[in-house]
Design an enzyme around this catalytic site. Structure first.
Site, mmCIF file in Angstrom:
data_model
loop_
_atom_site.group_PDB
_atom_site.id
_atom_site.type_symbol
_atom_site.label_atom_id
_atom_site.label_comp_id
_atom_site.label_asym_id
_atom_site.label_seq_id
_atom_site.Cartn_x
_atom_site.Cartn_y
_atom_site.Cartn_z
ATOM 1 N N SER A 43 0.751 -1.107 -0.071
ATOM 2 C CA SER A 43 -0.104 -0.072 -0.054
ATOM 3 C C SER A 43 0.891 1.301 0.005
ATOM 4 C CB SER A 43 -0.863 0.030 1.180
ATOM 5 O OG SER A 43 -0.408 0.181 2.328
ATOM 6 N N LYS A 83 1.108 3.900 6.951
ATOM 7 C CA LYS A 83 0.264 4.958 6.001
ATOM 8 C C LYS A 83 0.840 6.244 6.302
ATOM 9 C CE LYS A 83 -2.831 1.567 5.121
ATOM 10 N NZ LYS A 83 -2.581 0.798 3.776
#
Length: 180
Positions: A43, A83
């Site tokens: 990600s 993230k």
């Protein structure tokens, strides 16, 4: 004979006190917020890939735009996920899925770190959204392969769920990187 025994004991004592002192120092560093986190998944590709190891620090950490953070939740089996912070408390986040543009408080977010401009994964939020107090809005850099704040499963991240900010990538050894 007695002198060599005393010398031996002094050497053992010196060695053991050094080992114990170093162990306590390392324990103290990890206790106050320096940790190693492993990236699981892509990600954050291309900047971070699955298997990369990063050092994170939560010491005196205040979230800022663009920070790469490790997020730990009680329900995540003690695994953290990595993230990037896009929105801070009180920010209005809007994502235009036709133009693939993310705006924060009406300003386009400069995102030179993304792998692609596509944002086909919309998630289940309705935009614009306002980031609640004591929370942040996070996105993965590889937007089409990221479970992040766009999805109610992840949602807004509470500040106390942030384990720390990425400081260094330490593994793989040839890809050492410093994050500011």
């Amino acid at each position: 004979m007695k002198k060599s025994y005393e010398k031996f004991c002094a050497g053992v004592y010196s060695f053991l006190s050094t080992v114990i002192g170093c162990t306590l120092c390392i324990f103290a560093v990890f206790l106050i917020g320096i940790r190693i986190a492993e990236v699981d998944g892509n990600s954050m590709y291309p900047g971070l890939v699955s298997g990369d190891k990063i050092i994170i620090s939560g010491i005196f950490y205040t979230p800022e735009y663009g920070d790469i953070v490790a997020i730990g939740r009680a329900d995540s089996n003690n695994n953290s996920f990595i993230k990037r912070i896009v929105g801070l408390p009180g920010d209005e986040i809007d994502i235009n899925f036709d133009t693939h543009i993310v705006t924060v408080n009406g300003y386009v977010v400069p995102e030179t770190y993304k792998v692609n401009a596509a944002l086909s994964e919309k998630g289940d939020l309705t935009y614009p959204v306002t980031v609640p107090e004591n929370c942040v809005f996070v996105l993965g850099d590889n937007r089409d392969d990221s479970l992040d704040s766009r999805f109610s499963e992840i949602g807004f991240i509470k500040l106390d769920e942030i384990a720390g900010k990425a400081i260094y990538r330490i593994y793989p050894f040839g890809n050492f990187n410093i994050y500011k």
